[in-house]
Design an enzyme around this catalytic site. Structure first.
Site, PDB file in Angstrom:
ATOM      1  N   CYS A  17       3.894 -11.996  -8.261  1.00 51.29           N
ATOM      2  CA  CYS A  17       3.361 -11.459  -7.007  1.00 51.29           C
ATOM      3  C   CYS A  17       2.072 -12.165  -6.600  1.00 51.29           C
ATOM      4  CB  CYS A  17       3.109  -9.962  -7.147  1.00 51.29           C
ATOM      5  SG  CYS A  17       2.350  -9.238  -5.686  1.00 51.29           S
ATOM      6  N   LYS A  44      10.968  -0.328 -11.415  1.00 50.72           N
ATOM      7  CA  LYS A  44       9.644   0.284 -11.575  1.00 50.72           C
ATOM      8  C   LYS A  44       9.753   1.585 -12.356  1.00 50.72           C
ATOM      9  CE  LYS A  44       8.665  -1.259  -7.015  1.00 50.72           C
ATOM     10  NZ  LYS A  44       8.678  -0.776  -5.677  1.00 50.72           N
ATOM     11  N   VAL A  57       2.500  -3.685  -6.238  1.00 47.37           N
ATOM     12  CA  VAL A  57       1.399  -4.246  -7.009  1.00 47.37           C
ATOM     13  C   VAL A  57       0.637  -5.187  -6.097  1.00 47.37           C
ATOM     14  CG1 VAL A  57       2.551  -4.036  -9.231  1.00 47.37           C
ATOM     15  CG2 VAL A  57       2.815  -6.145  -7.934  1.00 47.37           C
ATOM     16  N   GLU A  69      -3.262  -1.977  -2.924  1.00 45.68           N
ATOM     17  CA  GLU A  69      -3.370  -2.965  -1.852  1.00 45.68           C
ATOM     18  C   GLU A  69      -4.452  -3.979  -2.219  1.00 45.68           C
ATOM     19  OE1 GLU A  69      -1.508  -3.742   0.970  1.00 45.68           O
ATOM     20  OE2 GLU A  69      -0.184  -2.272   0.072  1.00 45.68           O
ATOM     21  N   SER A  70      -4.068  -5.228  -2.354  1.00 49.96           N
ATOM     22  CA  SER A  70      -4.959  -6.260  -2.897  1.00 49.96           C
ATOM     23  C   SER A  70      -6.280  -6.387  -2.151  1.00 49.96           C
ATOM     24  CB  SER A  70      -4.255  -7.615  -2.956  1.00 49.96           C
ATOM     25  OG  SER A  70      -3.926  -8.084  -1.660  1.00 49.96           O
TER      26      SER A  70
END
Length: 169
Positions: A17, A44, A57, A69-70
Site C-alpha cells: 500500500c 482483513k 491502511v 487515513e495517511s
C-alpha cells in the site's frame, strides 16, 4: 505524568500500500519507534474495523487514540512528535503544503489509477490525459519553488506524499 510521546505507536499497514508507505516514511524520518502489524487487505481480520473505521491502511493506535487515513495520521504524528518538523510553521505555507497533499490524494493518484485500471482504450486514454494534466500542474507548481525538496530545503509531508504516490504498483 506520561505524555502522548511516551506511548507506543502501533502501525497497521500493508506492504503493497503506497499510502501506508507515507506513514512508514514519516515514522522513520522522525525516529519514532513503532510496532508493526501487517494487514492482509484481501482477508482483513474482524477486529481491524475497530481500529480503522474505513477498513483501510494505514491506521495507527497510539495510547487510547485510533487514527486512520495517511494524511491525517502524518499530521497527527507531526504534531505529537514535533522534531523534526515536517510542515512549515508559517500558516500560509502550511496551507500550501496541505493543498499539495490534497492534490496528490484527489487528482494525481486518481488519474494514475484511471490510466492503470481503465477497462478499455477509451478509459485508458482518459486516464492518460488526466495524468498528463496532473503532471503539468505539478510541474508548474514545482517551478515556483526552489530548494532540494518540494517546499524548499527541508523534507516535508508533501515530499513523502508524492514519493509514495509514484511508487504505487
Amino acid at each position: 505524568m506520561s505524555t502522548a510521546q511516551d506511548s507506543t505507536v502501533q502501525l497497521y499497514s500493508a506492504r503493497a500500500c503506497p499510502y501506508a508507505h507515507r506513514t512508514r516514511l514519516v515514522l522513520a524520518e522522525k525516529g519514532i519507534d513503532f510496532t508493526l502489524t501487517e494487514i492482509d487487505l484481501q482477508n482483513k481480520p474482524d477486529w481491524f474495523a475497530q481500529i480503522s473505521r474505513y477498513g483501510k491502511v494505514p491506521a495507527i493506535k497510539h495510547g487510547d487514540r485510533e487514527v486512520y487515513e495517511s494524511a491525517i495520521i502524518n499530521e497527527y504524528l507531526n504534531e505529537v512528535f514535533p522534531k523534526p518538523p515536517l510542515l512549515p510553521n508559517d500558516l500560509g505555507k502550511k496551507a500550501i503544503a496541505r493543498i499539495w497533499i490534497d492534490y496528490a490524494n484527489t487528482r494525481f493518484v486518481s488519474a494514475f489509477g484511471k490510466l492503470l485500471r481503465g477497462k478499455d482504450t477509451e478509459e485508458q486514454e482518459q486516464g492518460r490525459q488526466a495524468l498528463k494534466d496532473a503532471l503539468h500542474y505539478i510541474e508548474q507548481g514545482l517551478n515556483q519553488h526552489s530548494g532540494e525538496y518540494w517546499l524548499g530545503n527541508n523534507i516535508s509531508l508533501v515530499d513523502f506524499t508524492y514519493y509514495s504516490a509514484t511508487q504505487a504498483r
